[in-house]
Design a protein around this motif. Structure first.
Motif, PDB file in Angstrom:
ATOM      1  N   GLU A   1       6.092 -69.834 -43.925  1.00 39.89           N
ATOM      2  CA  GLU A   1       5.538 -69.449 -42.623  1.00 39.89           C
ATOM      3  C   GLU A   1       5.172 -67.966 -42.677  1.00 39.89           C
ATOM      4  O   GLU A   1       6.003 -67.147 -43.044  1.00 39.89           O
ATOM      5  CB  GLU A   1       6.602 -69.714 -41.532  1.00 39.89           C
ATOM      6  N   ASP A   2       3.929 -67.635 -42.326  1.00 37.90           N
ATOM      7  CA  ASP A   2       3.524 -66.229 -42.409  1.00 37.90           C
ATOM      8  C   ASP A   2       3.653 -65.471 -41.089  1.00 37.90           C
ATOM      9  O   ASP A   2       3.439 -64.272 -41.043  1.00 37.90           O
ATOM     10  CB  ASP A   2       2.098 -66.106 -42.959  1.00 37.90           C
TER      11      ASP A   2
ATOM     12  N   ASP B   1       4.059 -74.223 -42.725  1.00 36.27           N
ATOM     13  CA  ASP B   1       2.967 -73.838 -41.846  1.00 36.27           C
ATOM     14  C   ASP B   1       1.666 -74.162 -42.575  1.00 36.27           C
ATOM     15  O   ASP B   1       1.616 -74.136 -43.802  1.00 36.27           O
ATOM     16  CB  ASP B   1       3.077 -72.334 -41.566  1.00 36.27           C
TER      17      ASP B   1
ATOM     18  N   GLY C   1      -1.646 -72.741 -41.825  1.00 35.68           N
ATOM     19  CA  GLY C   1      -2.489 -71.561 -42.025  1.00 35.68           C
ATOM     20  C   GLY C   1      -1.702 -70.482 -42.752  1.00 35.68           C
ATOM     21  O   GLY C   1      -0.871 -69.807 -42.153  1.00 35.68           O
TER      22      GLY C   1
ATOM     23  N   LYS D   1       3.214 -76.034 -32.569  1.00 37.73           N
ATOM     24  CA  LYS D   1       3.702 -74.744 -32.052  1.00 37.73           C
ATOM     25  C   LYS D   1       3.221 -74.568 -30.620  1.00 37.73           C
ATOM     26  O   LYS D   1       2.082 -74.928 -30.337  1.00 37.73           O
ATOM     27  CB  LYS D   1       3.161 -73.596 -32.906  1.00 37.73           C
TER      28      LYS D   1
HETATM   29 CA    CA Z   1       0.159 -69.164 -40.162  1.00 39.01          CA
END
Ligand code: CA
Length: 221
Positions: A7-8, A51, A53, A101
């Motif tokens: 997850e970024d 995640d 993206g 989310k």
């Molecule tokens: Ca992301």
């Protein structure tokens, strides 16, 4: 149970990591898709929260690579609420579940419990082995109908051994599942936890397999 979180979003990642650690998972967190792919060449994980993206390598491509290379761990993808197409692609691409989310941590951990249950070939929420009973949701253990008080790590170790009852688990696998990357494991720590489980439950609960690791025998009810 060793979990890889990819997850970024720093805030979200931090919250998820803290929450799942609280639940007793050994959580390793990466923010980049390529780094996550690289991690699989050296490490073994029981579960992944992914995640879509991501910098480096998009989540869907990472998932596709993992499945192509025979990694069959349960994967839960995190998607945006309006991204129906991503969800469909993710599920078709080998994800086992998804959450949109923003989500609630309690729901995430319930879904992860369901995934690891299915992974272990169970549909009942309680794990039973002989007179031993472990409830992953309530975090409770009983032996011969008596409650057994366990620390988070003792619980995690017992959970893992029960999920793999009848199989020899190597030291490395057990240590990874207990600690992930964040703590230097002292050479005798695993013994300490095994010793405590034997003392709290019964001495013959866990068998030492010399030079390899440990085994919890499968018992009928
Ligand atoms: Ca992301």
């Amino acid at each position: 149970m060793r979990l890889l979180l990819v997850e970024d979003d720093m805030l979200l990642g931090d919250g998820v990591r803290a929450g799942l650690k609280q639940e007793g998972y050994a959580v390793d967190w990466l923010t980049d898709g390529e780094a996550a792919w690289a991690a699989f060449t050296t490490d073994q994980f029981d579960l992944m929260v992914l995640d879509l993206g991501l910098p480096g390598l998009p989540g869907l491509e990472l998932l596709e690579r993992l499945r192509k290379n025979g990694h069959d761990l349960p994967v839960l993808i995190l998607t945006a609420r309006d991204a129906i197409e991503d969800r469909v692609k993710g599920l078709d691409g080998g994800a086992d579940d998804y959450l949109t989310k923003p989500f609630d941590l309690e729901e995430l951990s319930a879904r992860l419990r369901a995934l690891s249950r299915r992974r272990a070939g169970r549909s009942a929420p309680l794990i039973r082995n002989g007179e031993l009973e472990l409830d992953p949701a309530a975090h409770t253990v009983s032996y011969a109908v008596q409650p057994v008080e366990l620390s988070n790590r003792e619980f995690a170790l017992l959970h893992l051994l029960l999920d793999h009852a009848g199989e020899v688990m190597t030291r490395a696998r057990l240590e990874e599942a207990l600690y992930g990357w964040d703590v230097e494991v002292e050479s005798n720590t695993l013994e300490v936890y095994v010793h405590r489980l034997r003392r709290k439950i019964k001495p013959s609960l866990i068998r030492t397999v010399r030079g390899v690791g440990y085994l919890l025998e499968k018992e009928s009810e």
